[in-house]
Design a protein around this motif. Sequence first.
Motif, short mmCIF file in Angstrom:
data_model
loop_
_atom_site.label_atom_id
_atom_site.label_comp_id
_atom_site.label_asym_id
_atom_site.label_seq_id
_atom_site.Cartn_x
_atom_site.Cartn_y
_atom_site.Cartn_z
N ASP A 153 -49.32 -4.46 -25.91
CA ASP A 153 -48.48 -4.18 -24.74
C ASP A 153 -47.03 -4.43 -25.14
O ASP A 153 -46.61 -5.58 -25.28
N SER A 154 -46.27 -3.36 -25.33
CA SER A 154 -44.90 -3.47 -25.84
C SER A 154 -43.93 -3.93 -24.75
O SER A 154 -44.10 -3.59 -23.59
N PRO A 155 -42.89 -4.69 -25.12
CA PRO A 155 -41.81 -4.93 -24.16
C PRO A 155 -40.98 -3.66 -24.00
O PRO A 155 -41.08 -2.74 -24.81
N ALA A 156 -40.15 -3.62 -22.95
CA ALA A 156 -39.25 -2.49 -22.77
C ALA A 156 -38.16 -2.54 -23.83
O ALA A 156 -37.98 -3.55 -24.51
N ILE A 163 -52.88 -7.63 -26.40
CA ILE A 163 -51.84 -8.60 -26.79
C ILE A 163 -50.55 -8.31 -26.04
O ILE A 163 -50.07 -7.17 -26.03
N ASP A 164 -49.98 -9.34 -25.43
CA ASP A 164 -48.68 -9.21 -24.77
C ASP A 164 -47.57 -9.48 -25.80
O ASP A 164 -47.46 -10.59 -26.32
N LYS A 201 -46.19 0.06 -18.31
CA LYS A 201 -46.79 -0.29 -19.60
C LYS A 201 -47.88 -1.36 -19.44
O LYS A 201 -48.97 -1.21 -19.96
N THR A 202 -47.54 -2.43 -18.74
CA THR A 202 -48.49 -3.54 -18.62
C THR A 202 -49.69 -3.13 -17.77
O THR A 202 -50.84 -3.42 -18.12
N THR A 203 -49.45 -2.41 -16.68
CA THR A 203 -50.53 -1.88 -15.85
C THR A 203 -51.47 -1.04 -16.71
O THR A 203 -52.69 -1.15 -16.63
#
Lengths: 83, 269
Positions: free
Chosen positions: B119-122, B37-38, B16-18
């Motif tokens: 950028d969603s968390p898991a 956005i994180d 996801k972050t990549t």
Amino acid sequence: MSIFNYFLKKEKKSSASTAKERLQIIVAHERSKRQQPDYLPLMQKEIMDVIRKYVNIDEDQVTVQLDNNDDCSVLELNITLPE
Amino acid sequence: MAKIIVVTSGKGGVGKTTTSAAIATGLALRGFKTVVIDFDVGLRNLDLIMGCERRVVYDFVNVIKKEATLNQAMIKDKRTPGLYILPASQTRDKDALTMEGVQTVLDNLAKDFEYIICDSPAGIEQGAQMALYFADEAIVVTNPEVSSVRDSDRIIGILQSKSLKAEQGGTVKEHLLLTRYNPERVAAAEMLSVADVEDILAVPLLGVIPESEAVLKASNQGAPVILDQESQAGQAYLDAVSRLLGEEVEHRFLDVQKKGFLKRLLGGK
């Protein structure tokens, strides 16, 4: 690799196709559950409690299913009574 | 009006972050003013992947709590013009993000930016739901592996029922991005193929990113892999960005590549 191995390998199903089959089954199952309204599990439990007042039944002897057709929903309740 | 795109997956560690870093950089390279956005509060990592970890002063939660302004918290990317990063906070307070707070920040960003990448968390907890709630489009990152595909299907279900768009009777436009794809293993029938995953999830394919050494190299260096335009992964992300912008680009890197005589002799990859 011997010639026997070659034939044995052919007979075994590939792991990718096993993965696909397993996924298709579980995903279809989870999708059908997802479309149920949130109240369904609680309603199922309460129906069970009412029936239990009169007949002793197990949880797996009751199936509650909600089918959505075009413009109407059918709630199907299936109870197997003990003999 | 800005377009809000969430990068989500359900399962962790699928890229996801990549992907957020690559897609945001790619959009900025194409000339769109973009902010990424994180949303992973407590486990911030986008800053590392973007290579700006030492420049974080304020974060997303500070802005929501009005301890800092957006301009103070946003980090201007040094490599790509028109690209900004809003880092997550490292607080352990799970409820640091509020729906109203997130909405206010997004509304303010929408005045200035053309693309907002979330950028969603898991997982499927509050943080993940917050990241996807306001989205116009979703990039569902999936590995060709059973648990990732199943979790993607769950997150698609959430997009279709618990997003603002869904609540208003609309739909979030979904895109499937298959990452860590290994054509050799697919050819050996050891890995689900693109067609298999498309079949199961029934979401239009945005791109296929081949398993590549360039991805780890990029994160080691803190430079989004899309900037490594010699790598297959970088090129595949460039293609994905083009498709996201509505261009028709043929999919590449899906088949086993024959090694040339010299490469085979030298054992190159």
